[in-house]
Each structure stands twice: as C-alpha cells, then as structure tokens.
Design a protein around this motif. Structure first.
Motif, PDB file in Angstrom:
ATOM      1  N   GLY A 127       0.797  -1.222   0.000  1.00  0.00           N
ATOM      2  CA  GLY A 127       0.000   0.000   0.000  1.00  0.00           C
ATOM      3  C   GLY A 127       0.829   1.271   0.000  1.00  0.00           C
ATOM      4  O   GLY A 127       0.350   2.315   0.448  1.00  0.00           O
ATOM      5  N   VAL A 128       2.071   1.187  -0.468  1.00  0.00           N
ATOM      6  CA  VAL A 128       2.944   2.364  -0.556  1.00  0.00           C
ATOM      7  C   VAL A 128       3.608   2.378  -1.927  1.00  0.00           C
ATOM      8  O   VAL A 128       3.626   1.370  -2.633  1.00  0.00           O
ATOM      9  N   GLY A 129       4.184   3.511  -2.260  1.00  0.00           N
ATOM     10  CA  GLY A 129       4.907   3.618  -3.513  1.00  0.00           C
ATOM     11  C   GLY A 129       6.296   3.009  -3.407  1.00  0.00           C
ATOM     12  O   GLY A 129       6.796   2.732  -2.310  1.00  0.00           O
ATOM     13  N   PRO A 130       6.933   2.798  -4.536  1.00  0.00           N
ATOM     14  CA  PRO A 130       8.259   2.198  -4.569  1.00  0.00           C
ATOM     15  C   PRO A 130       9.311   2.994  -3.792  1.00  0.00           C
ATOM     16  O   PRO A 130      10.191   2.407  -3.165  1.00  0.00           O
ATOM     17  N   THR A 131       9.221   4.320  -3.772  1.00  0.00           N
ATOM     18  CA  THR A 131      10.223   5.120  -3.069  1.00  0.00           C
ATOM     19  C   THR A 131      10.238   4.804  -1.580  1.00  0.00           C
ATOM     20  O   THR A 131      11.294   4.538  -1.001  1.00  0.00           O
ATOM     21  N   ALA A 132       9.066   4.794  -0.952  1.00  0.00           N
ATOM     22  CA  ALA A 132       8.982   4.484   0.477  1.00  0.00           C
ATOM     23  C   ALA A 132       9.448   3.054   0.744  1.00  0.00           C
ATOM     24  O   ALA A 132      10.158   2.787   1.715  1.00  0.00           O
ATOM     25  N   TYR A 133       9.070   2.146  -0.140  1.00  0.00           N
ATOM     26  CA  TYR A 133       9.469   0.748   0.010  1.00  0.00           C
ATOM     27  C   TYR A 133      10.984   0.607  -0.035  1.00  0.00           C
ATOM     28  O   TYR A 133      11.597  -0.034   0.808  1.00  0.00           O
ATOM     29  N   TYR A 134      11.615   1.216  -1.045  1.00  0.00           N
ATOM     30  CA  TYR A 134      13.070   1.086  -1.196  1.00  0.00           C
ATOM     31  C   TYR A 134      13.832   1.803  -0.084  1.00  0.00           C
ATOM     32  O   TYR A 134      14.937   1.408   0.257  1.00  0.00           O
ATOM     33  N   GLN A 135      13.253   2.859   0.470  1.00  0.00           N
ATOM     34  CA  GLN A 135      13.892   3.508   1.619  1.00  0.00           C
ATOM     35  C   GLN A 135      13.919   2.553   2.812  1.00  0.00           C
ATOM     36  O   GLN A 135      14.942   2.435   3.493  1.00  0.00           O
ATOM     37  N   LEU A 136      12.819   1.875   3.050  1.00  0.00           N
ATOM     38  CA  LEU A 136      12.781   0.898   4.138  1.00  0.00           C
ATOM     39  C   LEU A 136      13.731  -0.255   3.850  1.00  0.00           C
ATOM     40  O   LEU A 136      14.497  -0.676   4.720  1.00  0.00           O
ATOM     41  N   LEU A 137      13.724  -0.761   2.641  1.00  0.00           N
ATOM     42  CA  LEU A 137      14.608  -1.871   2.286  1.00  0.00           C
ATOM     43  C   LEU A 137      16.073  -1.484   2.474  1.00  0.00           C
ATOM     44  O   LEU A 137      16.867  -2.271   2.985  1.00  0.00           O
ATOM     45  N   SER A 138      16.423  -0.282   2.105  1.00  0.00           N
ATOM     46  CA  SER A 138      17.801   0.180   2.276  1.00  0.00           C
ATOM     47  C   SER A 138      18.202   0.173   3.748  1.00  0.00           C
ATOM     48  O   SER A 138      19.318  -0.220   4.101  1.00  0.00           O
ATOM     49  N   ARG A 139      17.293   0.617   4.605  1.00  0.00           N
ATOM     50  CA  ARG A 139      17.591   0.572   6.040  1.00  0.00           C
ATOM     51  C   ARG A 139      17.697  -0.862   6.540  1.00  0.00           C
ATOM     52  O   ARG A 139      18.553  -1.185   7.370  1.00  0.00           O
ATOM     53  N   LEU A 140      16.843  -1.733   6.028  1.00  0.00           N
ATOM     54  CA  LEU A 140      16.889  -3.140   6.447  1.00  0.00           C
ATOM     55  C   LEU A 140      18.200  -3.808   6.040  1.00  0.00           C
ATOM     56  O   LEU A 140      18.727  -4.641   6.774  1.00  0.00           O
ATOM     57  N   ILE A 141      18.718  -3.453   4.892  1.00  0.00           N
ATOM     58  CA  ILE A 141      19.964  -4.049   4.418  1.00  0.00           C
ATOM     59  C   ILE A 141      21.100  -3.773   5.405  1.00  0.00           C
ATOM     60  O   ILE A 141      22.016  -4.579   5.548  1.00  0.00           O
ATOM     61  N   ASP A 142      21.026  -2.643   6.118  1.00  0.00           N
ATOM     62  CA  ASP A 142      22.068  -2.283   7.087  1.00  0.00           C
ATOM     63  C   ASP A 142      21.701  -2.660   8.523  1.00  0.00           C
ATOM     64  O   ASP A 142      22.461  -2.380   9.445  1.00  0.00           O
ATOM     65  N   ASP A 143      20.558  -3.274   8.720  1.00  0.00           N
ATOM     66  CA  ASP A 143      20.063  -3.576  10.062  1.00  0.00           C
ATOM     67  C   ASP A 143      20.596  -4.928  10.540  1.00  0.00           C
ATOM     68  O   ASP A 143      20.365  -5.951   9.894  1.00  0.00           O
ATOM     69  N   PRO A 144      21.309  -4.966  11.671  1.00  0.00           N
ATOM     70  CA  PRO A 144      21.827  -6.231  12.200  1.00  0.00           C
ATOM     71  C   PRO A 144      20.719  -7.248  12.478  1.00  0.00           C
ATOM     72  O   PRO A 144      20.931  -8.451  12.325  1.00  0.00           O
ATOM     73  N   ALA A 145      19.528  -6.787  12.842  1.00  0.00           N
ATOM     74  CA  ALA A 145      18.425  -7.713  13.094  1.00  0.00           C
ATOM     75  C   ALA A 145      17.988  -8.393  11.796  1.00  0.00           C
ATOM     76  O   ALA A 145      17.652  -9.580  11.793  1.00  0.00           O
ATOM     77  N   ALA A 146      18.001  -7.666  10.695  1.00  0.00           N
ATOM     78  CA  ALA A 146      17.654  -8.257   9.397  1.00  0.00           C
ATOM     79  C   ALA A 146      18.717  -9.271   8.984  1.00  0.00           C
ATOM     80  O   ALA A 146      18.400 -10.338   8.454  1.00  0.00           O
ATOM     81  N   LEU A 147      19.970  -8.933   9.222  1.00  0.00           N
ATOM     82  CA  LEU A 147      21.060  -9.858   8.909  1.00  0.00           C
ATOM     83  C   LEU A 147      20.922 -11.144   9.715  1.00  0.00           C
ATOM     84  O   LEU A 147      21.093 -12.242   9.192  1.00  0.00           O
TER      85      LEU A 147
END
Length: 125
Positions: A47-67
């Motif tokens: 329910g969001v646009g690609p920009t908001a999605y990719y901003q979250l994904l970028s943060r997740l890529i650097d998140d130790p919990a996601a790793l």
C-alpha cells in the motif's frame, strides 16, 4: 504527499524485526513470483509507492536484526547494492573524462583545419 510510519524509522535497530520488516524481506526473497511489475506488486502488497518501500529496504539491508533474520538474503542485497554503486561511480567517472585530449568532451568537427595538428611532419624528397 502522505507520510508513512515506515518513512520515519531511523537507522538500524537492535531489537527484533517487526511484522512489516519481515514482510518486506519475504517479498524480496520471492517478488519475482508476483504477476506484473515489481513496483505494482509493491503497491498491491504494502500500500505504498516504490520510493517508500526502497527507503525501508535500504535501512533493512544495514540492520543487524535483518542480517540475523535472513543472512543469505541480506548479504545478496548488500552485494547487489554495492555493485550498483560501483557501476554508477564508474559511469560518472567515465562521463566526466574529456575525450580527444583537447580538454573538451567532443572532438572538433571535420574541416576545422586542426585535423593534421598531431601528425608527424612528412620528410621532403
């Protein structure tokens, strides 16, 4: 323009991933299974646009919990991001390099009288 709660998340977290973050990682793991373009699938699923999605994904890529949650996926996404950055950096460097050794980016047009400037002189005789 709407503000989404996930646009306000800041930096890597030390706490476990929430349902939304796990959903994004699951989507990245198998987005190609969705019909249509990825951007449209993002809108349908989150329910969001690609920009908001990719901003979250970028943060997740650097998140130790996601790793910790999905190390193979996060490492693959980190490699892809690094590769894109290298490619963009190389394209920028190439685009800024002057061509022709004349300090300009385009060689002079034919018929300017400069075509033979770099040729060695022919011996007489």
């Amino acid at each position: 323009m709407e503000n989404y709660a996930w646009e306000q998340d800041a930096g890597p977290s030390a706490e476990p991933l929430g349902e939304r973050e796990r959903g994004v990682l699951q989507f990245e793991r198998q987005w190609w299974r969705h019909a249509g373009a990825k951007e449209e699938a993002i809108r349908r699923q989150f329910g969001v646009g690609p920009t908001a999605y990719y901003q979250l994904l970028s943060r997740l890529i650097d998140d130790p919990a996601a790793l910790a949650h999905d190390p193979m996926l996060i490492k693959r996404l980190q490699r892809q991001r690094a590769s894109r950055r290298r490619r963009r950096s190389q394209e920028t460097t190439t685009a800024q390099a002057p061509l022709g050794g004349r300090g300009g980016s385009v060689p002079p047009p034919h018929g300017t009288g400069t075509e033979g400037d770099n040729l060695p002189a022919k011996p007489f005789g």
